[in-house]
Enzyme design. Sequence first.
Site, PDB file in Angstrom:
ATOM      1  N   ASP A 138       0.858  -1.192   0.000  1.00  0.00           N
ATOM      2  CA  ASP A 138       0.000   0.000   0.000  1.00  0.00           C
ATOM      3  C   ASP A 138       0.888   1.234   0.000  1.00  0.00           C
ATOM      4  OD1 ASP A 138      -2.811   1.206   0.544  1.00  0.00           O
ATOM      5  OD2 ASP A 138      -1.475   2.213   1.970  1.00  0.00           O
TER       6      ASP A 138
ATOM      7  N   HIS B   6      -7.149   9.734  -2.021  1.00  0.00           N
ATOM      8  CA  HIS B   6      -6.574   9.629  -0.668  1.00  0.00           C
ATOM      9  C   HIS B   6      -7.470  10.260   0.407  1.00  0.00           C
ATOM     10  CE1 HIS B   6      -2.280   9.073   1.088  1.00  0.00           C
ATOM     11  NE2 HIS B   6      -3.163   8.906   2.046  1.00  0.00           N
TER      12      HIS B   6
HETATM   13  N1  LIG Z   1      -5.176   6.336   3.680  1.00  0.00           N
HETATM   14  C1  LIG Z   1      -4.636   7.047   4.646  1.00  0.00           C
HETATM   15  O1  LIG Z   1      -4.948   8.226   4.856  1.00  0.00           O
HETATM   16  C2  LIG Z   1      -3.635   6.402   5.527  1.00  0.00           C
HETATM   17  C3  LIG Z   1      -3.068   5.192   5.161  1.00  0.00           C
HETATM   18  N2  LIG Z   1      -2.134   4.577   5.971  1.00  0.00           N
HETATM   19  C4  LIG Z   1      -1.578   3.272   5.505  1.00  0.00           C
HETATM   20  O2  LIG Z   1      -1.572   2.340   6.584  1.00  0.00           O
HETATM   21  C5  LIG Z   1      -0.242   1.910   6.858  1.00  0.00           C
HETATM   22  C6  LIG Z   1      -0.051   1.582   8.341  1.00  0.00           C
HETATM   23  O3  LIG Z   1      -0.448   2.614   9.211  1.00  0.00           O
HETATM   24  P1  LIG Z   1       0.598   3.440  10.078  1.00  0.00           P
HETATM   25  O4  LIG Z   1      -0.149   4.558  10.708  1.00  0.00           O
HETATM   26  O5  LIG Z   1       1.734   3.759   9.224  1.00  0.00           O
HETATM   27  O6  LIG Z   1       1.126   2.470  11.196  1.00  0.00           O
HETATM   28  P2  LIG Z   1       0.681   1.140  12.035  1.00  0.00           P
HETATM   29  O7  LIG Z   1      -0.566   1.345  12.795  1.00  0.00           O
HETATM   30  O8  LIG Z   1       0.794  -0.042  11.141  1.00  0.00           O
HETATM   31  O9  LIG Z   1       1.858   1.133  13.125  1.00  0.00           O
HETATM   32  C7  LIG Z   1       3.198   1.194  12.819  1.00  0.00           C
HETATM   33  C8  LIG Z   1       3.964   1.102  14.127  1.00  0.00           C
HETATM   34  O10 LIG Z   1       3.766  -0.209  14.691  1.00  0.00           O
HETATM   35  C9  LIG Z   1       5.015  -0.787  15.012  1.00  0.00           C
HETATM   36  N3  LIG Z   1       4.893  -2.236  14.838  1.00  0.00           N
HETATM   37  C10 LIG Z   1       4.809  -2.916  13.686  1.00  0.00           C
HETATM   38  N4  LIG Z   1       4.694  -4.226  13.914  1.00  0.00           N
HETATM   39  C11 LIG Z   1       4.695  -4.387  15.260  1.00  0.00           C
HETATM   40  C12 LIG Z   1       4.619  -5.525  16.097  1.00  0.00           C
HETATM   41  N5  LIG Z   1       4.549  -6.762  15.584  1.00  0.00           N
HETATM   42  N6  LIG Z   1       4.626  -5.334  17.427  1.00  0.00           N
HETATM   43  C13 LIG Z   1       4.730  -4.069  17.944  1.00  0.00           C
HETATM   44  N7  LIG Z   1       4.831  -2.966  17.197  1.00  0.00           N
HETATM   45  C14 LIG Z   1       4.804  -3.117  15.853  1.00  0.00           C
HETATM   46  C15 LIG Z   1       5.989  -0.160  14.041  1.00  0.00           C
HETATM   47  O11 LIG Z   1       7.302  -0.182  14.563  1.00  0.00           O
HETATM   48  P3  LIG Z   1       8.515  -0.965  13.804  1.00  0.00           P
HETATM   49  O12 LIG Z   1       8.694  -0.305  12.480  1.00  0.00           O
HETATM   50  O13 LIG Z   1       9.653  -0.757  14.722  1.00  0.00           O
HETATM   51  O14 LIG Z   1       8.094  -2.403  13.694  1.00  0.00           O
HETATM   52  C16 LIG Z   1       5.456   1.273  13.955  1.00  0.00           C
HETATM   53  O15 LIG Z   1       5.914   2.046  15.049  1.00  0.00           O
HETATM   54  C17 LIG Z   1       0.619   3.060   6.333  1.00  0.00           C
HETATM   55  O16 LIG Z   1       1.951   2.667   6.125  1.00  0.00           O
HETATM   56  C18 LIG Z   1      -0.128   3.411   5.056  1.00  0.00           C
HETATM   57  O17 LIG Z   1       0.199   2.478   4.039  1.00  0.00           O
HETATM   58  C19 LIG Z   1      -1.781   5.131   7.168  1.00  0.00           C
HETATM   59  C20 LIG Z   1      -2.301   6.340   7.579  1.00  0.00           C
HETATM   60  C21 LIG Z   1      -3.269   7.072   6.789  1.00  0.00           C
HETATM   61  O1  LIG Z   2      -1.666   8.124   4.295  1.00  0.00           O
HETATM   62  C1  LIG Z   2      -1.336   8.964   5.074  1.00  0.00           C
HETATM   63  O2  LIG Z   2      -0.372   8.859   5.976  1.00  0.00           O
HETATM   64  C2  LIG Z   2      -0.313  10.038   6.736  1.00  0.00           C
HETATM   65  C3  LIG Z   2      -0.084   9.768   8.171  1.00  0.00           C
HETATM   66  O3  LIG Z   2       0.787   8.727   8.396  1.00  0.00           O
HETATM   67  C4  LIG Z   2      -1.643  10.673   6.531  1.00  0.00           C
HETATM   68  O4  LIG Z   2      -1.612  12.031   6.603  1.00  0.00           O
HETATM   69  C5  LIG Z   2      -1.982  10.263   5.178  1.00  0.00           C
HETATM   70  O5  LIG Z   2      -3.322  10.234   4.929  1.00  0.00           O
END
Ligand SMILES: NC(=O)C1=CN([C@@H]2O[C@H](COP(=O)(O)OP(=O)(O)OC[C@H]3O[C@@H](n4cnc5c(N)ncnc54)[C@H](OP(=O)(O)O)[C@@H]3O)[C@@H](O)[C@H]2O)C=CC1
Ligand SMILES: O=C1O[C@H](CO)[C@@H](O)[C@@H]1O
Length: 310
Positions: free
Chosen positions: A50, A115
């Site tokens: 993603d 988005h």
């Molecule tokens: N459409 C939108 O507006 C949005 C889309 N997204 C999508 O969703 C994805 C994920 O959401 P996001 O907010 O980034 O993060 P997540 O909720 O997936 O959390 C990420 C965090 O969790 C930790 N983590 C991962 N695996 C574990 C585990 N097994 N145990 C404990 N901690 C863990 C990571 O640390 P570490 O790296 O150290 O493992 C990092 O600090 C984004 O990358 C993006 O692709 C996100 C936000 C907005």
């Molecule tokens: O996808 C996204 O990721 C950022 C936050 O992590 C958010 O602003 C956006 O929608």
Amino acid sequence: MSALDIRIPLNNGTSIPAVGMGTVCPEDKKGPFKKAIVTAIVDAGYRHLDTAWFYGVEEDLGDILQELFQEGKIKREELFITTKCWPSLWNNPEKSLNDSLKSLKLDYVDLFLQHWPLTFKSDANGQPPVPRDDNGKVIFDDGDFLDTYKKMIDIYKNTDKVKAIGVSNYSIGNLERLLKETDVVPAVNQFELHPQLPLQDLVDFCQDHKIVVEAYSAFGSGGAPVTKLPLVNELAKKYNVTPADILINYHTVSGRVVLPRSQNPERIKKGYPKVPLTKEDLENLAEIGELKPTRYIKEDWGKDIGMPYW
Ligand SMILES: NC(=O)C1=CN([C@@H]2O[C@H](COP(=O)(O)OP(=O)(O)OC[C@H]3O[C@@H](n4cnc5c(N)ncnc54)[C@H](OP(=O)(O)O)[C@@H]3O)[C@@H](O)[C@H]2O)C=CC1
Ligand SMILES: O=C1O[C@H](CO)[C@@H](O)[C@@H]1O
């Protein structure tokens, strides 16, 4: 049995792997990014990535994918790749898509999302991605956010660049408008979702209209606060798995896609086993957020889009 092997049908006749690797990459994690993606695809068996124009990782991701294709580690058609049109290019999603395809070095994506249901006042190249005035307030354009989706329909119908289109951060009200005013039901709606934010009305609305729900920030984003909840840890003990496994299965056993992010190769390599969560487990998990809803991604530009608990 791995949750990574589950596929969910989409309303366009294709299907999507239920677990997708999130590619948001904090600045200090740019170094481990390549290792994380290669580990996800080659060692853990992820088949779904993603990404988004906004994330600033598509050029690197494209290089990594090219290397894997050339080494014969994976074929393009084995992967499901999503990208997204950012609101600074709301009036030109084709440019957003072309930028992404060029950076990713791909001919098509499997899914192209709007988005946010928002319009930002930026230049023709989508710069700045988040325009702000001198007081730091986001500068919105006066266009209609639905025009972006209408232009995405044209791309979907008239080119081979996208296999499916969908939306992200759409509330029920926004979806109702879209369904009334357009003739392509989005394949997915991607929004924040986890036991502290169960949003059952929005989930039901999507599922009733054959829109697959994709959960983002399933761990609560940076620092993974949702993995620390006592009930999540109790269930992890009960099933002899990790708290993260519980949070992934919270979605997959309910027919939803989930997009975990990690830059930690050991965690990534482990993947996510299937966990037979019961109806009672799921209800107890959702009760956490019903009693005290908590949203972790609270971008200032999102507060008027009609999503609950902003
Ligand atoms: N459409 C939108 O507006 C949005 C889309 N997204 C999508 O969703 C994805 C994920 O959401 P996001 O907010 O980034 O993060 P997540 O909720 O997936 O959390 C990420 C965090 O969790 C930790 N983590 C991962 N695996 C574990 C585990 N097994 N145990 C404990 N901690 C863990 C990571 O640390 P570490 O790296 O150290 O493992 C990092 O600090 C984004 O990358 C993006 O692709 C996100 C936000 C907005
Ligand atoms: O996808 C996204 O990721 C950022 C936050 O992590 C958010 O602003 C956006 O929608």
